[in-house]
Every structure is written in C-alpha cells, then in structure tokens.
Scaffold this active site. Structure first.
Site, PDB file in Angstrom:
ATOM      1  N   CYS A  56      10.842  99.312  24.279  1.00  0.00           N
ATOM      2  CA  CYS A  56      10.357  99.543  24.963  1.00  0.00           C
ATOM      3  C   CYS A  56      11.366  99.075  26.852  1.00  0.00           C
ATOM      4  O   CYS A  56      11.032  99.575  27.569  1.00  0.00           O
ATOM      5  CB  CYS A  56       9.218  99.676  25.610  1.00  0.00           C
ATOM      6  SG  CYS A  56       8.218 100.676  23.799  1.00  0.00           S
ATOM      7  N   LYS A 114       1.612 106.347  31.705  1.00  0.00           N
ATOM      8  CA  LYS A 114       0.861 106.851  31.673  1.00  0.00           C
ATOM      9  C   LYS A 114       0.701 108.307  31.826  1.00  0.00           C
ATOM     10  O   LYS A 114       0.922 108.705  31.449  1.00  0.00           O
ATOM     11  CB  LYS A 114      -0.062 105.923  32.583  1.00  0.00           C
ATOM     12  CG  LYS A 114      -2.267 106.600  32.252  1.00  0.00           C
ATOM     13  CD  LYS A 114      -2.727 106.284  30.312  1.00  0.00           C
ATOM     14  CE  LYS A 114      -3.177 107.931  30.962  1.00  0.00           C
ATOM     15  NZ  LYS A 114      -2.624 108.630  30.322  1.00  0.00           N
ATOM     16  N   HIS A 127       6.199 108.493  29.221  1.00  0.00           N
ATOM     17  CA  HIS A 127       7.100 106.925  28.721  1.00  0.00           C
ATOM     18  C   HIS A 127       8.455 107.557  27.037  1.00  0.00           C
ATOM     19  O   HIS A 127       7.589 107.266  26.244  1.00  0.00           O
ATOM     20  CB  HIS A 127       6.075 106.447  28.439  1.00  0.00           C
ATOM     21  CG  HIS A 127       6.105 104.564  27.869  1.00  0.00           C
ATOM     22  ND1 HIS A 127       7.951 104.469  28.284  1.00  0.00           N
ATOM     23  CD2 HIS A 127       5.980 104.462  26.896  1.00  0.00           C
ATOM     24  CE1 HIS A 127       7.733 103.096  27.793  1.00  0.00           C
ATOM     25  NE2 HIS A 127       6.853 103.104  26.545  1.00  0.00           N
TER      26      HIS A 127
END
Lengths: 135, 418
Positions: free
Chosen positions: B91, B361, B365
C-alpha cells in the site's frame, strides 16, 4: 543435513511431530521462533534448533469475521468466526498463531497479556500452530 | 544528514474519481488522472517533455491478471518509448514511486518525470481481495495463522487499547472526521458524511417498503451490528477503508526547470523511507518503527519540526492506523493519539488538520494510488486549490505518510510552497 536446514519446511516437520522449535544463535544468543539463516542480528551462521516451552502471553489479537478463501472453505465466516493472536513466547521471541479455546462470540473475554500454551491443530494435511489459554 | 543532490519540485497533479468502475481497467483509470494533471500545469505541458514514468501498483497481477503494467500504462498515456518502471511496496507503492521519481530527478538523470499510482480492485469478489491484500503480510508465518489485513490492524488496536486505555468506540471519531472531509471531495468514493449515509439507508429502506431503521444518531448507527458489522474484531466495517478503483499522478521536475511550467511550484523539502519485519519480528504493536524512522529522515532533510506542519495526509487504511500515525509523526505524544480526532484537534479547524481529502477511509484506497493521491491533496492545499475543503490561512508546510503492509514499509514526504 536436517540440523542445517533452517527453513519453513523444516519447521513444519517439527510442528507435525508436535514440537515447537526455535532457532538460537550461539554467538549473540539471539532466539527466533521463525527459522532463518544467517542470524538477523549478528549474521552468525552457526545456528542451532532449540525446543521452546510453548508457554507465552498474548500481545495482540483479533477475531476474524471475514476470512481469506482457505478458511472460508474450512467453514469459517461471519457465523463462525475464529481468533488469531500475536504471542510473546516465554523465551522472548514473538510468533503469529491461531488462538483456540476462547469464546470467539465474546471477544471482550479475550485479554491482552493472557497466558497461553501451544497446541498443534490439524487442518487438512497441515499442522497449524495455535495457542490456548492456560488453566 | 542526507540531502537531495539538487532541488526537486512538483508542477502538476491530478487524481481521477475514486470508486467502483466495472467498465474501466487500470490503464483507463490512469489516463483520467493524467488528464487532470495536464490541465493543472499552469503554463501547459508538452507530454513529450516527460522522460520517465514511475508507477506505483501493488498487484495488477492478482487483481486484473495483468503483470508488467508500467509499459502498458506508459503506452496508454503516450509516453512510449520512455522508461517505465513499476514500483511495488504494497500500500506504500505510490509513495515509494514518488520517492523514486524524486531521487531520479535529484540525481540529474532526468529533469521531468511522471510519478503515478493505480489500482483496480473491484473486479474480484471480497474474499479474493482479502486474499490478495493478505499477501502483503508474511505468507509463511502470518497468513496460515489466519491473519487478514484488517486482522493485523485489529491486533494493533487491542494492544494499543490495553496499553493506553483507549475505548474502542473512540476509533469511530476518526471515521466520522474523515467522512466529514470526504463529503467535501468530489473525487471521493464515499463523498458523504456518516449522517448522509444513514439518511440514504433510511430512504432505501422506505423505498423497499421493509422495516425502516431508527438510529438516534451516528453513535447508535455505528453500534448497530447490521449497519456496522465486525470485520476483524475490534474493527468494524466503518473502521476499514473500502475496496477502490482509482489512480493519481504528479509531475516531478528539477527546480531549475520548474518555472517553465508554473510560478507556483510545490517544493519537495524532505523524503524518508524505512522498512521493518513482519509482526513476529517487532518489539511493539503500538507504534510503527518504520514510520518513526521515515519521519525522522524527512524532518531532518526538511529541517522542520513536527509542530511546524500545517496539514497532513496520513495512511488511515484502518481507523487505528491514523491513531498510530499521528503519534509516530510526532503530532501527539504516545498514548494520546486516540484523543486527537475525538477532541477535534485533527479536524479541518483543529490544531493539525489530518486527511482533509477524506483519507483512505472516505476517499477510498486503491492501494497503489493512495500514496500519490495523498500528495495530490497536499498540492491542492498548498496552492489554495482544495475548493470547499481548503484550509483557511497560510498553508506553507505539508506532510504525507504512506504505509505498506503492516508497517514493513513506510515513506514520508514533506512539501512546501514554492
């Protein structure tokens, strides 16, 4: 030579035989519950397998309601969640493992710091490392 | 202290709409982000000026059955035969792609580089996405134990709560704040406050003629296991970032050519990156060592203290991750981060606004794109172009914090107004 084989495959053979083994580095006394060579701390190569007590405490845990595919296939899921934990072994090193003998439907009863003891779970052809609360 | 060999600036930035787009592949998503980037360059950009592409992408292999993504994407945006490099650090792929672009320009090899990130995740069912994300952990010792990605952060949440006495419900303050911000971001996947989400659910239930939920307020909604089910206890659905398709891009140039493109460049003042072991190789679960190390490098290079940062985009893949981030970055002392969102200190009118974009959030993502999208938001804030969520007053220093895996990679950038 089996003694020189510090691999996952070697660890799995130990687990299948019901032994929790770690790898010790005699030069720096570093101890790991995950086999690897050389020693990550001092790069020593003269490593040894040692049997661990299997006692430990929970450092952190979770109860998984949305499992990965293999555990979905094994019947786990929202209606049948399971617990997993990071465990600090009595000898010092940490390991990640399944947590059994806890009430997954009441996670508030599981505690960080809880003493646990090793257990060897048979899942298909595989032995999965698990811990169960002591006493 | 480490320094860049020459000054590096950002002179363009773009992000596509985040969401679930069944008709778009990675390359289509990236084309959209680059379109916004080109339009953002004040004096215009001749795409022929771009000398290389660094593309953050976690796993087009697993998500789209497409490897070797960088040259394909480069072709789609008209860069062939320029060098095209895919960067993978889970990520943190996007943040690391940006860092590699910065390093490449600072080295003198290139003057004009495109740094981007893309991920197309929604083509797979949730279980398969769960599997793909779990490969960012340790496939030998964590995955067989039953850990999922939410599970890792859930374990951190239990350790943090036990150490500092945080009630789990405090985590919902992070989700509420980030949804409040996301509601002001037209690129966000969930551009809605939690109240608006509640109202939509009530309206849908009425439409269907079924039982209409009667939540008193957001707290009651978030306590309702039907509305906010457990994913990995103690983390519930609204503690988790969504599964998202999206892309982002920034134009990274040498300081000496920046004025060719704009009079208002954004300067890269500091960059830092560090690695760490999987969870079993840590000494604590209540802080990410790689984040502290990357932040220390970036602060030292920029010559600024955490208290000088005016706005930050941090890696809130889960609500607990934002709590750890604001401590690891030095905005709050250890054990105090959980109070930050609750007390409004990280809101847009707070002491240190965090995730004005809506964060991972609410904005979404798309893992390989997130680190770049954070920087696109900061570019807009620093230039006064963040529209309805623009911070008032002088925004001169900004920080981006992007985490890969459970903190095995962390990359931090500090940006300043040109």
């Amino acid at each position: 030579m089996a003694e020189q084989d510090f691999t996952r495959a070697a660890l799995e053979e130990h687990l299948a035989a019901g032994r929790l083994m770690g790898v010790r580095c005699p030069s720096c006394q570093g101890l790991s519950a995950v086999p690897r060579a050389p020693c990550p701390a001092c790069r020593g190569t003269d490593l040894q397998w040692v049997e661990l007590s299997g006692r430990g405490t929970v450092v952190g845990f979770t109860v998984v309601h949305v499992p990965p595919t293999p555990l979905c296939a094994a019947g786990y899921g929202r209606d049948n969640p399971y617990a997993a934990a990071v465990v600090r072994l009595a000898e010092g090193p940490w390991i990640t493992a399944r947590l059994v003998g806890v009430d997954a439907s009441r996670p508030e009863t599981i505690r960080v710091g809880m003493p646990v003891r090793v257990e060897f779970l048979r899942e298909g052809t595989r032995t999965v490392l698990a811990f169960r609360p002591e006493g | 202290m480490k320094r860049l060999a020459r000054g590096v600036c950002l002179v363009g930035a773009g992000v596509g709409k985040f969401g679930a787009f069944p008709r778009k592949d990675s390359r289509d998503l990236f084309v959209e982000a680059v379109g916004e980037l080109v339009a953002s360059v004040d004096r215009g950009l001749d795409p022929g000026d771009i000398e290389a592409l660094f593309l953050g992408n976690y796993s087009s292999d697993l998500f789209e059955h497409q490897g070797h993504l960088a040259p394909i994407v480069a072709h789609w945006v008209g860069l062939t035969p320029r060098a095209a490099v895919r960067v993978e650090d889970a990520c943190a792929s996007g943040g690391v792609a940006l860092r590699q672009a910065v390093v490449a320009v600072a080295s003198g090899l290139y003057d004009v580089v495109l740094a981007g990130g893309v991920e197309r995740m929604t083509a797979l069912p949730t279980e398969a996405v769960t599997d793909a994300l779990a490969t960012a952990g340790d496939a030998l010792y964590e995955f067989p134990a039953g850990f999922t990605f939410p599970g890792f952060y859930a374990a951190m949440a239990t350790a943090y709560a036990a150490r500092y006495g945080m009630p789990y419900e405090a985590l919902t303050a992070v989700a509420r704040k980030n949804h409040d911000n996301g509601a002001l971001n037209d690129k966000a996947q969930f551009g809605m406050t939690i109240r608006e989400i509640m109202a939509r659910r009530v309206a849908k239930a009425r439409e269907r003629g079924g039982p209409v939920p009667a939540w008193e307020d957001e707290r009651e909604f978030l306590r309702d296991p039907a509305a906010n089910p457990v994913v990995a206890w103690p983390l519930r659905l609204f503690d988790c970032s969504p599964i998202t398709d999206g892309a982002a891009a920034v134009l990274v140039v040498a300081e000496e050519v920046a004025r060719r493109y704009t009079d208002r460049p954004v300067r890269v003042l500091g960059t830092g990156q560090a690695s760490d072991a999987a969870l079993y190789g840590r000494e604590e679960l209540t802080s990410l060592r790689a984040a502290r190390e990357a932040a220390a490098q970036a602060y030292a290079m920029a010559g600024v203290a955490p208290s000088r940062i005016r706005v930050a985009e941090v890696h809130d893949c889960f609500t607990i991750a934002e709590v750890l981030a604001v401590e690891d970055l030095g905005f709050f002392p250890p054990g105090q981060g959980w109070r930050a969102a609750l007390d409004g200190e990280t809101a847009r009118d707070g002491r240190i606004p965090v995730n004005t974009s809506g964060g991972l959030k609410a904005k979404g993502h798309p893992v390989g794109a997130s680190g770049v999208a954070q920087v696109v938001e900061l570019w807009k804030q620093l230039r006064g172009e963040a529209g309805p969520r623009q911070l008032p007053g002088e925004v001169d220093l900004a920080l981006a914090h992007n985490v890969g895996g459970t903190g095995q990679t962390c990359v931090v950038h500090i940006l300043g107004r040109g």
